[in-house]
Design a protein around this motif. Structure first.
Motif, PDB file in Angstrom:
ATOM      1  N   GLY A  90       0.801  -1.198  -0.128  1.00  0.00           N
ATOM      2  CA  GLY A  90      -0.030  -0.120  -0.031  1.00  0.00           C
ATOM      3  C   GLY A  90       0.882   1.315  -0.122  1.00  0.00           C
ATOM      4  O   GLY A  90       0.590   2.338  -0.660  1.00  0.00           O
ATOM      5  N   ARG A  91       1.969   1.138   0.808  1.00  0.00           N
ATOM      6  CA  ARG A  91       2.882   2.440   0.765  1.00  0.00           C
ATOM      7  C   ARG A  91       3.515   2.608  -0.535  1.00  0.00           C
ATOM      8  O   ARG A  91       3.404   3.834  -1.163  1.00  0.00           O
ATOM      9  N   ALA A  92       3.867   1.510  -1.474  1.00  0.00           N
ATOM     10  CA  ALA A  92       4.491   1.678  -2.737  1.00  0.00           C
ATOM     11  C   ALA A  92       3.298   2.322  -3.497  1.00  0.00           C
ATOM     12  O   ALA A  92       3.765   3.266  -4.430  1.00  0.00           O
ATOM     13  N   LEU A  93       2.161   1.822  -3.593  1.00  0.00           N
ATOM     14  CA  LEU A  93       1.071   2.246  -4.360  1.00  0.00           C
ATOM     15  C   LEU A  93       0.850   3.743  -4.181  1.00  0.00           C
ATOM     16  O   LEU A  93       0.650   4.719  -5.069  1.00  0.00           O
ATOM     17  N   ALA A  94       0.947   4.128  -2.698  1.00  0.00           N
ATOM     18  CA  ALA A  94       0.730   5.692  -2.469  1.00  0.00           C
ATOM     19  C   ALA A  94       1.562   6.680  -3.102  1.00  0.00           C
ATOM     20  O   ALA A  94       1.528   7.562  -3.558  1.00  0.00           O
ATOM     21  N   LEU A  95       3.069   5.892  -3.415  1.00  0.00           N
ATOM     22  CA  LEU A  95       4.162   6.635  -3.762  1.00  0.00           C
ATOM     23  C   LEU A  95       4.133   6.720  -5.108  1.00  0.00           C
ATOM     24  O   LEU A  95       4.601   7.822  -5.794  1.00  0.00           O
ATOM     25  N   LEU A  96       3.541   5.794  -5.803  1.00  0.00           N
ATOM     26  CA  LEU A  96       3.298   5.748  -7.111  1.00  0.00           C
ATOM     27  C   LEU A  96       2.206   6.851  -7.817  1.00  0.00           C
ATOM     28  O   LEU A  96       2.227   7.567  -8.745  1.00  0.00           O
ATOM     29  N   GLU A  97       1.201   6.952  -6.736  1.00  0.00           N
ATOM     30  CA  GLU A  97       0.043   7.863  -7.006  1.00  0.00           C
ATOM     31  C   GLU A  97       0.989   9.205  -6.839  1.00  0.00           C
ATOM     32  O   GLU A  97       0.461  10.069  -7.632  1.00  0.00           O
ATOM     33  N   LYS A  98       1.594   9.494  -5.880  1.00  0.00           N
ATOM     34  CA  LYS A  98       2.282  10.794  -5.652  1.00  0.00           C
ATOM     35  C   LYS A  98       3.148  11.204  -6.785  1.00  0.00           C
ATOM     36  O   LYS A  98       3.228  12.440  -6.779  1.00  0.00           O
ATOM     37  N   SER A  99       3.969  10.138  -7.316  1.00  0.00           N
ATOM     38  CA  SER A  99       4.737  10.640  -8.508  1.00  0.00           C
ATOM     39  C   SER A  99       3.706  10.763  -9.778  1.00  0.00           C
ATOM     40  O   SER A  99       4.630  10.851 -10.872  1.00  0.00           O
ATOM     41  N   GLY A 100       2.571  10.455  -9.837  1.00  0.00           N
ATOM     42  CA  GLY A 100       1.802  10.894 -10.986  1.00  0.00           C
ATOM     43  C   GLY A 100       1.512   9.571 -11.973  1.00  0.00           C
ATOM     44  O   GLY A 100       1.076   9.926 -12.890  1.00  0.00           O
ATOM     45  N   LEU A 101       1.862   8.528 -11.458  1.00  0.00           N
ATOM     46  CA  LEU A 101       2.013   7.215 -12.297  1.00  0.00           C
ATOM     47  C   LEU A 101       0.449   6.568 -12.427  1.00  0.00           C
ATOM     48  O   LEU A 101       0.306   5.945 -13.240  1.00  0.00           O
ATOM     49  N   ILE A 102      -0.123   6.678 -11.262  1.00  0.00           N
ATOM     50  CA  ILE A 102      -1.373   5.799 -11.101  1.00  0.00           C
ATOM     51  C   ILE A 102      -2.474   6.760 -10.197  1.00  0.00           C
ATOM     52  O   ILE A 102      -1.874   8.026  -9.780  1.00  0.00           O
TER      53      ILE A 102
END
Length: 283
Positions: free
Chosen positions: A157-169
């Motif tokens: 979940g932490r990884a996905l949140a970081l992907l979202e913050k980076s604009g990828l998802i």
């Protein structure tokens, strides 16, 4: 005659037993120069067994060994390469404490396994990062690229949140760091999310376009998070790495001496000097 011999034999055994009892030192006492225990005796030495990841946790623990030794605590560090056994062995009392995880992971582990492990105190933050050997920026990530993330719920979940913050998802509103791949609502680059054991992630960097890697495993793989990560969590991350113990020993003197030894200016300087911003003190 036989009766007299038997009586003498019993008397000798009794006297020997009394003599042994009289000479037996008090348990845990250190004799003073005069032969008594004395109020100024050194504290009884104890051994504290702590499970840890190799980097940076075991290294940080090694830095306080001498300090603890002077306080009567012999620190034994047992290194693990996974995130399951340190908690399992702690719960089974094969360890007295461990040092490898953050609170969200511990909470999830307790929920899933029915254990009652608890935090004694926080030591540092390991900013989570995204790494690649195929691209040098997020913009270079190709359509349909494979992205590897940890397969445990808290770090996934932490990884996905970081992907979202980076604009990828984009994730379903409100899921925060508890999201799963099923909570992805927008994936413009059609990224393929591949969930793997956290320790495996550095090893698949040549196979995937991007991998979200815990800092301890990144450091073990000779990556420098502050330099090599395409993107990384900031210092406001809530994922403080903690010393964990059981409910029945969290207040034990040796455990308390450990956390106090770790939360000192000396350890703060050790972390800052050795890890150069890849690890951030949390006290």
């Amino acid at each position: 005659m036989k009766k007299n011999t038997l009586f003498v034999f019993i008397l000798i055994i009794a006297l020997a037993a009394l003599s042994a009892c009289g000479n037996k030192p008090e348990s845990g006492a250190t004799p003073s120069p005069e032969g008594g225990s004395g109020s100024g005796s050194a504290p009884k030495e104890v051994t504290l067994k702590v499970g840890a990841s190799a980097v940076p946790h075991a290294e940080i623990l090694e830095s306080v060994k001498d300090k603890l030794k002077a306080e009567g605590v012999t620190l034994e560090v047992k290194v693990f390469t996974d995130y399951i056994l340190p908690n399992t062995q702690l719960s089974e009392k094969q360890l007295d404490a461990n040092f490898f995880q953050h609170q969200p992971y511990l909470d999830q582990f307790n929920k899933d396994k029915g254990t009652k492990l608890t935090s004694v105190g926080g030591v540092h933050i390991e900013p989570f990062g995204g790494y690649s050997r195929k691209v040098k920026s997020v913009d270079e990530i190709k359509d349909g690229a494979t992205v590897a993330i940890p397969n445990d719920p808290s770090n996934g979940g932490r990884a996905l949140a970081l992907l979202e913050k980076s604009g990828l998802i984009k994730l379903k509103e409100g899921v925060g760091v508890t999201g799963t791949a099923k909570d992805i609502t927008e994936n413009k680059k059609n990224l393929k999310i591949r969930e793997l054991e956290a320790a495996m992630l550095p090893r698949v960097l040549d196979e995937v376009e991007l991998a979200l890697i815990n800092t301890n495993y990144a450091l073990e793989a000779k990556l420098v998070p502050a330099k090599d990560a395409l993107f990384i969590e900031d210092k406001n991350s809530p994922y403080v790495n903690i010393i964990a113990s059981r409910e029945d020993n969290k207040n034990a003197e040796a455990v308390q001496k450990l956390i106090k030894a770790l939360q000192t200016p000396e350890v703060k300087k050790f972390i800052e000097d050795k890890y150069q911003g890849s690890i951030i003190p949390a006290f």
